[in-house]
Design a protein around this motif. Sequence first.
Motif, mmCIF file in Angstrom:
data_model
loop_
_atom_site.group_PDB
_atom_site.id
_atom_site.type_symbol
_atom_site.label_atom_id
_atom_site.label_comp_id
_atom_site.label_asym_id
_atom_site.label_seq_id
_atom_site.Cartn_x
_atom_site.Cartn_y
_atom_site.Cartn_z
ATOM 1 N N TYR A 154 18.655 -2.134 0.848
ATOM 2 C CA TYR A 154 18.111 -1.656 2.119
ATOM 3 C C TYR A 154 18.140 -2.810 3.101
ATOM 4 C CZ TYR A 154 14.837 0.614 5.336
ATOM 5 O OH TYR A 154 14.240 1.180 6.441
ATOM 6 N N LEU A 191 4.585 2.196 8.813
ATOM 7 C CA LEU A 191 5.254 3.053 7.842
ATOM 8 C C LEU A 191 4.491 4.360 7.668
ATOM 9 C CD1 LEU A 191 7.616 3.290 5.862
ATOM 10 C CD2 LEU A 191 6.147 2.255 4.129
ATOM 11 N N ASP A 203 9.752 -1.997 9.455
ATOM 12 C CA ASP A 203 10.701 -2.910 8.826
ATOM 13 C C ASP A 203 10.696 -4.282 9.500
ATOM 14 O OD1 ASP A 203 11.394 -0.935 7.040
ATOM 15 O OD2 ASP A 203 13.243 -0.374 8.085
ATOM 16 N N LYS A 204 10.577 -4.294 10.833
ATOM 17 C CA LYS A 204 10.514 -5.575 11.544
ATOM 18 C C LYS A 204 9.245 -6.336 11.166
ATOM 19 C CE LYS A 204 12.051 -6.140 15.757
ATOM 20 N NZ LYS A 204 13.338 -6.765 15.964
ATOM 21 N N LEU A 215 17.042 -4.903 6.213
ATOM 22 C CA LEU A 215 15.907 -5.122 7.109
ATOM 23 C C LEU A 215 16.402 -5.721 8.418
ATOM 24 C CD1 LEU A 215 13.255 -6.643 4.683
ATOM 25 C CD2 LEU A 215 13.300 -4.345 5.643
ATOM 26 N N HIS A 265 11.448 1.569 12.073
ATOM 27 C CA HIS A 265 12.079 0.330 12.513
ATOM 28 C C HIS A 265 11.021 -0.759 12.753
ATOM 29 C CE1 HIS A 265 14.937 -2.341 14.435
ATOM 30 N NE2 HIS A 265 14.129 -2.416 15.481
ATOM 31 N N LYS A 282 11.600 -0.363 -0.702
ATOM 32 C CA LYS A 282 11.844 -1.740 -0.268
ATOM 33 C C LYS A 282 10.532 -2.432 0.098
ATOM 34 C CE LYS A 282 14.495 -5.195 0.662
ATOM 35 N NZ LYS A 282 15.304 -5.806 -0.388
ATOM 36 N N HIS A 283 9.649 -1.704 0.773
ATOM 37 C CA HIS A 283 8.354 -2.286 1.139
ATOM 38 C C HIS A 283 7.579 -2.666 -0.123
ATOM 39 C CE1 HIS A 283 7.758 -1.454 5.615
ATOM 40 N NE2 HIS A 283 9.023 -1.180 5.361
ATOM 41 N N ALA A 294 13.023 2.956 2.345
ATOM 42 C CA ALA A 294 12.111 2.021 2.990
ATOM 43 C C ALA A 294 10.836 1.828 2.176
ATOM 44 C CB ALA A 294 11.770 2.489 4.401
ATOM 45 N N ALA A 329 2.762 -3.649 8.988
ATOM 46 C CA ALA A 329 3.998 -2.961 8.598
ATOM 47 C C ALA A 329 3.683 -1.658 7.885
ATOM 48 C CB ALA A 329 4.842 -3.865 7.701
ATOM 49 N N GLN A 389 16.005 7.606 4.887
ATOM 50 C CA GLN A 389 15.573 6.280 5.319
ATOM 51 C C GLN A 389 14.194 5.950 4.762
ATOM 52 O OE1 GLN A 389 15.865 6.869 9.541
ATOM 53 N NE2 GLN A 389 17.867 5.869 9.669
#
Length: 184
Positions: free
Chosen positions: A47, A119, A90-91, A49, A87, A149-150, A146, A115, A142
Motif C-alpha cells: 500500500y 480513517l 494516510d498523510k 503512503l 488521503h 496498512k495502518h 488502508a 490519522a 482502498q
Amino acid sequence: MKKFVLVLVLGLSLVIGHWSLVWAQDGEDGEVEGTATPAAEVKKIDYVLPYPGVLPDSPLWPIKDLRDKVIGLFVFDPVAKGQYNLHLADKRLAAGMALIDGGKRELGLRTLVSAEQYLSKALEKDVEARLRKIDTATLDAQLSKAVRKHMEIISEKAGEEALRDATNIYNRIRKLFEGKLPSF
C-alpha cells in the motif's frame, strides 16, 4: 501589494501541497493473519503512503491543517469525501511515522491518533454512500488495504500500548459498521 500576497499564497500552497510518493515494502500476498489484536501477526501490506509534507512540529503546520480542513468543506460527494479523508489519514500516518523515527515519539503518537480519526471519518463516508446507493467499490478496496496498512505501521512504530488503543478503535469501527464494510 495584491500581487505579492497572491504570489505568497500560491507559493505556500505549492510548498505545503507538494505531492510525492513513498513506496511501502511489498508483502507476499498483502493479507493480515488472524484478528486485529496486539498479538496478531502482521504481514507487510502493499500500500502506497503519500509523502507527509509539512510535519506537525513545523511552524507551518497550522496553515497546512487549516488548508486541509477548508478543502474538506468543499468536498460534498460522500465517496470523494471518504477518499479525501482516507488521503488525510494516510498523510497523518506517514507524518506520525516520520516523527517517531525522528525521535519525537509523543507528537508522533498524537499524529497517529489523528490519522485514525480521519480513517474513521472515511469509513463513515463509505457507509453514508452505501445508504445513498452510490457505488463504493473503489473506496472499499482502498479502505480494506488502508486499514491493514495502518495496523501494520502502528504495530511496528507505536508499541504495545498504542497498538492496543488502535485495536480498540478498529474493533469499535468493525462493530459500528458490521456488515457494511469490506472484510479487513
